[in-house]
Design an enzyme around this catalytic site. Structure first.
Site, PDB file in Angstrom:
ATOM      1  N   LYS A 231       0.866  -1.188   0.000  1.00  0.00           N
ATOM      2  CA  LYS A 231       0.000   0.000   0.000  1.00  0.00           C
ATOM      3  C   LYS A 231       0.899   1.233   0.000  1.00  0.00           C
ATOM      4  O   LYS A 231       2.055   1.151   0.390  1.00  0.00           O
ATOM      5  CB  LYS A 231      -0.882  -0.002   1.244  1.00  0.00           C
ATOM      6  CG  LYS A 231      -1.934  -1.087   1.198  1.00  0.00           C
ATOM      7  CD  LYS A 231      -3.006  -0.772   2.199  1.00  0.00           C
ATOM      8  CE  LYS A 231      -3.664  -2.047   2.682  1.00  0.00           C
ATOM      9  NZ  LYS A 231      -4.401  -1.816   3.920  1.00  0.00           N
TER      10      LYS A 231
ATOM     11  N   HIS B  52       2.044   6.613   2.856  1.00  0.00           N
ATOM     12  CA  HIS B  52       1.392   7.915   2.789  1.00  0.00           C
ATOM     13  C   HIS B  52       1.977   8.931   3.769  1.00  0.00           C
ATOM     14  O   HIS B  52       2.914   8.623   4.506  1.00  0.00           O
ATOM     15  CB  HIS B  52      -0.121   7.777   2.950  1.00  0.00           C
ATOM     16  CG  HIS B  52      -0.536   7.096   4.215  1.00  0.00           C
ATOM     17  ND1 HIS B  52      -0.327   7.640   5.449  1.00  0.00           N
ATOM     18  CD2 HIS B  52      -1.136   5.888   4.423  1.00  0.00           C
ATOM     19  CE1 HIS B  52      -0.798   6.831   6.368  1.00  0.00           C
ATOM     20  NE2 HIS B  52      -1.281   5.746   5.775  1.00  0.00           N
TER      21      HIS B  52
ATOM     22  N   HIS C 158       2.739   7.986   7.289  1.00  0.00           N
ATOM     23  CA  HIS C 158       3.965   7.215   7.496  1.00  0.00           C
ATOM     24  C   HIS C 158       5.191   8.119   7.419  1.00  0.00           C
ATOM     25  O   HIS C 158       6.161   7.918   8.140  1.00  0.00           O
ATOM     26  CB  HIS C 158       4.076   6.089   6.462  1.00  0.00           C
ATOM     27  CG  HIS C 158       2.932   5.128   6.531  1.00  0.00           C
ATOM     28  ND1 HIS C 158       2.141   4.833   5.441  1.00  0.00           N
ATOM     29  CD2 HIS C 158       2.418   4.424   7.563  1.00  0.00           C
ATOM     30  CE1 HIS C 158       1.204   3.972   5.808  1.00  0.00           C
ATOM     31  NE2 HIS C 158       1.349   3.713   7.086  1.00  0.00           N
TER      32      HIS C 158
HETATM   33  N1  LIG Z   1       1.532  -0.577  16.776  1.00  0.00           N
HETATM   34  C1  LIG Z   1       0.886   0.083  15.869  1.00  0.00           C
HETATM   35  N2  LIG Z   1      -0.404  -0.112  15.715  1.00  0.00           N
HETATM   36  N3  LIG Z   1       1.542   0.928  15.106  1.00  0.00           N
HETATM   37  C2  LIG Z   1       1.003   1.703  14.037  1.00  0.00           C
HETATM   38  C3  LIG Z   1       0.947   0.962  12.760  1.00  0.00           C
HETATM   39  C4  LIG Z   1       0.431   1.797  11.634  1.00  0.00           C
HETATM   40  C5  LIG Z   1      -0.279   1.010  10.569  1.00  0.00           C
HETATM   41  N4  LIG Z   1       0.600   0.151   9.850  1.00  0.00           N
HETATM   42  C6  LIG Z   1      -0.955   1.988   9.603  1.00  0.00           C
HETATM   43  O1  LIG Z   1      -0.437   2.245   8.552  1.00  0.00           O
HETATM   44  O2  LIG Z   1      -1.986   2.523   9.915  1.00  0.00           O
END
Ligand SMILES: NC(=[NH2+])NCCC[C@H](N)C(=O)O
Length: 708
Positions: free
Chosen positions: A240, A243, A246
């Site tokens: 994905k 964005h 991130h």
């Molecule tokens: N421990 C966690 N939930 N960290 C955040 C992860 C963020 C998730 N991968 C996203 O893009 O939304």
């Protein structure tokens, strides 16, 4: 989206209201809780003669000597030795959380507290935390709001005047205070400051601003080791787009990790990838259908993304088709059983059942993506200690926690699924606000939250961290609150208390020139191109840059990062390529330019280190020179304050103040063309500024350029 209110009442600002003045508790993070008995100070015509009891507590506190031994402190000694009876050891013994070897302001505050103790009759340990920063150099170096000492009876304005009158005439470190209302502004004597701060910066170099003692488990005993912090950040989702969320997490997280490292913590950087769930079953299907080995190896992130988009489009079309047929009364059971959605579910089931072929395929996607991410992170000076991710959470661990939640009455069955009804578990509004998240679906599969619960406890098992930070967008505020609360309800209040969500606002208007897909690489390439164009506009300069592409790349990255770090984290901001790449205003390129300019002066001056080290600093008498030194002296304190605000902007605003002071000084403090001795002294000053700018930029994660 609900944004969290900003909770820091003051950052770099001094207390300019009575309310703030009495509320704020000083500038030094209260890391160590050791309190020392108050001591007697006898002010003697400006000479504070501290009296230190030799209690058993002090006998225990050996580190002071260790601190001094561990850092060469001739520069700071220059400041301390001006005051009879003052010593580094005496200061750190008397004032908690005080590290005078590292921080000139700790010395200044300590000495000023000693004097004011005598002048006001107030306990020095009450005065010390109420000595605040000023809003600008014109307001002094330190300010005290008279009401903050909470003396009853007299009007604060009168007290301020009275104290000023009583203040010693010839103090070696401070001029007589300036009163304005009930504020007393203190200006440091330039001479001792210049003679201590410039040599101190030379001695400490990259260490100036760092304080390794803050991260010690026991500041009294370094052999007990460092405290450990996990910073989880970036955490993109495979296949994905990477964005804006991130990107912000990466920038802020990288900075926080550096910050804690500089404060002596043992820092573990974790990237928690989104790499698990039915969508990865779908991705594998797409690869079986349309995958291209070559394309995967060459550009895994883009190839997987394109497959993902393609199969999702197909799946959506198929779903619509089925819905139509259903409406028309057709029997779609068989079609549904063979639908992409169902195939994806079955594929993902194989993955969770650890089917070797399915797992192998998925692992390849993951490994190739990580390899590519690593290259991009390297451009941002970031590396991770661990690539964790949702896929790494074991089903067994989740089953175990699931049972425990059920036994403890935290999760309840509801229509075949398991959910946590916070309203029944947590009293009042908070319970309602936490809503009713599902932790197990009807078909038995775990969810994002379930994985986070297991992962958190697993990390504690593995790392026994003292603190853990999650750098995640504020869109996930609720998710993290639910997570921490569940950990607490499971009986791990202590662990939950160690966890902190560092959130941030949205980035608006971010899209690449070639389309709307926002991969980090695309963004950085676009900004670098733009930077390159800007550089080309100045033909003269451009022709002198050795590797314009690489420089444009670094400047591009700085543009993006500085724009991101300019406001408070929680604020939204608009991604504006024109603004961020401009050399005007407080931008990344301007910051880089300021750094490169000092480097260029040094090259032109062509003086040796030896010559700078032996320069006669008494020649630095101009206001511009003094002001630069006053700012340089603030750097370690700024870093220490940043450990409290955890805001990149705290560092960035300091750096811009520094660049402004530098740029306005060049006409007044010429190096090349000045008489030799003056040239050396001024260059020593600029060299110190170069070190501090570089330290600050590196702390933020930027790569300072020497030429551009
Ligand atoms: N421990 C966690 N939930 N960290 C955040 C992860 C963020 C998730 N991968 C996203 O893009 O939304």
């Amino acid at each position: 989206m609900v944004c969290q209110p900003f909770t820091y009442t003051f950052l770099l600002r001094p207390c300019f209201s009575l309310r703030q003045a009495t509320k704020t508790r000083g500038l030094v993070p209260q890391f160590s809780r050791v309190r020392y008995p108050s001591t007697t100070v006898l002010p003697l015509h400006g000479r504070a003669v501290p009296h230190y009891p030799s209690s058993s507590l002090f006998a225990l506190r050996q580190p002071v000597r260790t601190f001094a031994a561990m850092s060469s402190s001739t520069g700071i000694e220059e400041l301390v030795k001006r005051v009879d009876g003052l010593s580094l050891d005496a200061i750190s013994e008397k004032y908690p959380n005080c590290y005078p070897e590292n921080n000139p302001f700790d010395v200044l505050r300590a000495h000023l507290s000693n004097i004011l103790g005598g002048v006001t009759g107030v306990d020095t340990n009450i005065i010390y935390p109420n000595l605040q920063w000023t809003q600008g150099l014109d307001k002094g170096d330190i300010v005290l709001a008279a009401p903050s000492l909470r003396l009853k009876g007299k009007k604060p304005d009168e007290l301020a005047k009275e104290w000023t009158d009583k203040f010693p005439e010839n103090d070696p470190l401070f001029q007589k205070p300036v009163v304005s209302g009930y504020f007393l502004s203190f200006f440091v004597q330039p001479d001792p400051l210049i003679k201590s701060v410039i040599p101190m910066i030379r001695e400490r170099g990259a260490e100036y601003g760092r304080n390794k003692f803050l991260g010690l488990r026991d500041p009294k005993d370094p052999s007990k080791g460092q405290k450990r912090i996990i910073v989880e950040f970036s955490s993109p989702n495979i296949a994905k787009p990477f964005h804006a969320g991130h990107l912000r997490s990466t920038i802020i997280g990288g900075f926080l990790a550096n910050l804690y490292q500089g404060a002596g913590w043992d820092v573990i950087r974790i990237n928690y990838l989104g790499d698990w769930g039915k969508q990865y079953g779908l991705l594998a299907l797409a690869f079986e259908k349309y995958g291209d080995e070559e394309a995967l190896k060459k550009d895994p992130i883009n190839h997987l993304f394109h497959l993902y988009v393609r199969i999702n489009t197909e799946m959506t079309a198929e779903k619509e088709e089925l819905a139509k047929k259903k409406e028309a009364g057709e029997d779609i059971a068989e079609l549904e059983a063979n639908s992409l959605d169902e195939q994806a579910r079955r594929y993902f089931k194989k993955m969770t059942d650890r089917d070797p072929a399915a797992l192998d395929q998925w692992k390849r996607f993951r490994d190739l993506s990580i390899a590519r991410y690593k290259e991009t992170y390297a451009r941002l000076n970031i590396r991770f200690d661990e690539y964790s991710g949702e896929s790494q959470v074991s089903e067994e661990a989740m089953d175990k926690i699931g049972k425990e939640m059920e036994e403890k009455g935290i999760a309840k069955e509801d229509n075949g699924a398991m959910l946590v009804n916070f309203a029944e578990l947590v009293p009042g509004k908070e319970g309602k606000r936490l809503e009713k998240p599902i932790v197990r679906k009807k078909d038995g599969t775990a969810l994002y939250l379930t994985r986070d619960i297991s992962e958190l406890l697993g990390r504690y098992e593995k790392y026994k961290f003292d603190h853990m930070i999650y750098v995640v967008a504020s869109a996930q505020d609720l998710h993290l609150k639910q997570l921490f609360k569940i950990i607490e309800l499971l009986g791990h209040k202590d662990i939950a208390a160690k966890c902190q969500h560092i959130n941030f606002g949205l980035v608006q208007g971010m899209s690449t020139r070639k389309g709307t897909v926002k991969f980090l690489d695309d963004i950085l390439r676009d900004v670098a191109d733009k930077m390159h164009e800007t550089m080309k506009k100045n033909e003269d300069k451009y022709s002198q840059v050795e590797n314009p592409e690489a420089t444009a790349d670094t400047l591009g990255i700085s543009s993006v990062m500085v724009q991101d770090m300019s406001g408070k984290r929680i604020n939204n901001y608009t991604f504006n390529m024109d603004v961020m790449t401009s050399f005007e205003g407080d931008t990344g390129p301007y910051l880089q330019y300021a750094h490169a300019r000092v480097s260029s002066i040094r090259r032109k001056a062509n003086l040796s280190d030896e010559e700078l080290a032996t320069a006669d600093l008494t020649l630095l008498t101009e206001t511009h020179a003094v002001n630069i030194v006053r700012l340089l002296a603030q750097w370690p304190d700024t870093v220490q304050n940043t450990l409290r605000t955890l805001e990149p902007t705290t560092v960035l605003s300091y750096l811009f103040k520094m660049t402004h002071a530098l740029s306005s000084s060049y006409d007044h403090l010429k190096v090349v063309g000045s008489e030799r001795e003056l040239m050396k002294a001024r260059m020593a000053l600029y060299d110190a500024a170069h070190t501090v700018l570089g330290n600050g930029m590196r702390l933020l994660g930027l790569s300072p350029v020497e030429r551009m």
